[in-house]
Design a protein around this motif. Sequence first.
Motif, PDB file in Angstrom:
ATOM      1  N   THR A   1       9.327  -5.976  -9.776  1.00 37.36           N
ATOM      2  CA  THR A   1      10.851  -5.884  -9.875  1.00 37.36           C
ATOM      3  C   THR A   1      11.363  -7.292 -10.229  1.00 37.36           C
ATOM      4  O   THR A   1      10.741  -8.356 -10.271  1.00 37.36           O
ATOM      5  N   TYR A   2      12.571  -7.149 -10.779  1.00 36.63           N
ATOM      6  CA  TYR A   2      13.210  -8.207 -11.472  1.00 36.63           C
ATOM      7  C   TYR A   2      14.287  -8.933 -10.324  1.00 36.63           C
ATOM      8  O   TYR A   2      14.942  -9.912 -10.762  1.00 36.63           O
ATOM      9  N   ASP A   3      14.637  -8.353  -9.190  1.00 33.82           N
ATOM     10  CA  ASP A   3      15.471  -8.949  -8.253  1.00 33.82           C
ATOM     11  C   ASP A   3      14.955  -8.472  -6.708  1.00 33.82           C
ATOM     12  O   ASP A   3      15.275  -7.436  -6.378  1.00 33.82           O
TER      13      ASP A   3
ATOM     14  N   VAL B   1      12.294  -3.990  -3.700  1.00 39.43           N
ATOM     15  CA  VAL B   1      10.822  -4.424  -3.536  1.00 39.43           C
ATOM     16  C   VAL B   1      10.064  -3.266  -3.260  1.00 39.43           C
ATOM     17  O   VAL B   1      10.718  -2.052  -2.782  1.00 39.43           O
ATOM     18  N   GLY B   2       8.818  -3.180  -3.367  1.00 37.47           N
ATOM     19  CA  GLY B   2       7.756  -2.130  -3.152  1.00 37.47           C
ATOM     20  C   GLY B   2       6.402  -2.425  -3.279  1.00 37.47           C
ATOM     21  O   GLY B   2       6.067  -3.737  -3.302  1.00 37.47           O
ATOM     22  N   CYS B   3       5.412  -1.598  -2.572  1.00 38.06           N
ATOM     23  CA  CYS B   3       4.112  -1.833  -2.512  1.00 38.06           C
ATOM     24  C   CYS B   3       3.347  -0.555  -2.605  1.00 38.06           C
ATOM     25  O   CYS B   3       3.594   0.535  -2.050  1.00 38.06           O
ATOM     26  N   SER B   4       2.164  -0.713  -3.218  1.00 39.32           N
ATOM     27  CA  SER B   4       1.404   0.616  -3.386  1.00 39.32           C
ATOM     28  C   SER B   4      -0.159   0.362  -2.962  1.00 39.32           C
ATOM     29  O   SER B   4      -0.473  -0.772  -2.823  1.00 39.32           O
ATOM     30  N   TRP B   5      -0.926   1.434  -2.336  1.00 41.04           N
ATOM     31  CA  TRP B   5      -2.161   1.285  -1.902  1.00 41.04           C
ATOM     32  C   TRP B   5      -2.935   2.526  -2.532  1.00 41.04           C
ATOM     33  O   TRP B   5      -2.324   3.654  -2.901  1.00 41.04           O
TER      34      TRP B   5
END
Length: 282
Positions: A86-88, A93-97
């Motif tokens: 992300t740019y800000d 925000v995020g996350c992956s599995w």
Amino acid sequence: MAYVPGVALLAALAVGCSAGSDGSATDADSKPGGPTVTTAPPGKYRTLPAPCRAVPGSTLNDLLPGVAELPRQQQEKALRGSPTITYDTDRKVGCSWKADAPDSTRNLSIDFERVVSYDPLVSDDDRARSLYVKKENAAELPGSSTPGTAPEKGAPTSAGGGEKGQEKETGKAGDGTGSADPSPSASADPSSGTPGTPGGGEDLRPRVVDGLGDAAFLDDLLTRAGSTAQHRTVSVVFRTSNVIVTVRYGEQPALVTKVPDSKELQDKAQALARKLAEVISE
């Protein structure tokens, strides 16, 4: 000392006070009862949690069963997750599995969005509410209200659903078979957990979710690409004040004939969403 008559002195003082007042006061200050601009209050949340650390390790092991079978170093890498670019990071925000097991592949992703209104007359909460309603309307939940008026706080929806909702049910958990391309085993498998099957007494269609944040909904999409196995993705989206959270949890079985269990995925996705609501409030 020069003598100044009393009358002349008073006149000079009066002129001086008048000049000073004109130089420092504004029209708004000098006019009693003038209009006042009230700025909308800011949102409750000013920061976002670290997404890849927001899910406890024990929860990840449960959601990603294939991880336990990996060597230790690979386990640590899989549980660490991949942050979303992300740019800000103050705003999103995020996350992956992802984990592969002999019988299926599981995917998990979480996203946090902190909504800020740049309109002084619109609060952050109101702006977040508007964005959430758009997301819920885009999901086209069966039996949802008229677009633009999606209910909050778990307002009930009708069981039947309109034409738009019925179209959306194709390929979702609400089509009676749990599959966009139903196979004989899909309707006969009690473990599929979809409505209309022996094990599917519970209504598992996409719907509004009660008791999660200020407003929440669940979407359930089953897809098949050509002759590959069916992939089910359950999404839970909720809003709490000026933060919108999205949880996506999916499974693709190794066998083409197997349908991912809707109830299991929905239960686990909702449980994680409730944990994240607690993380935000801490």
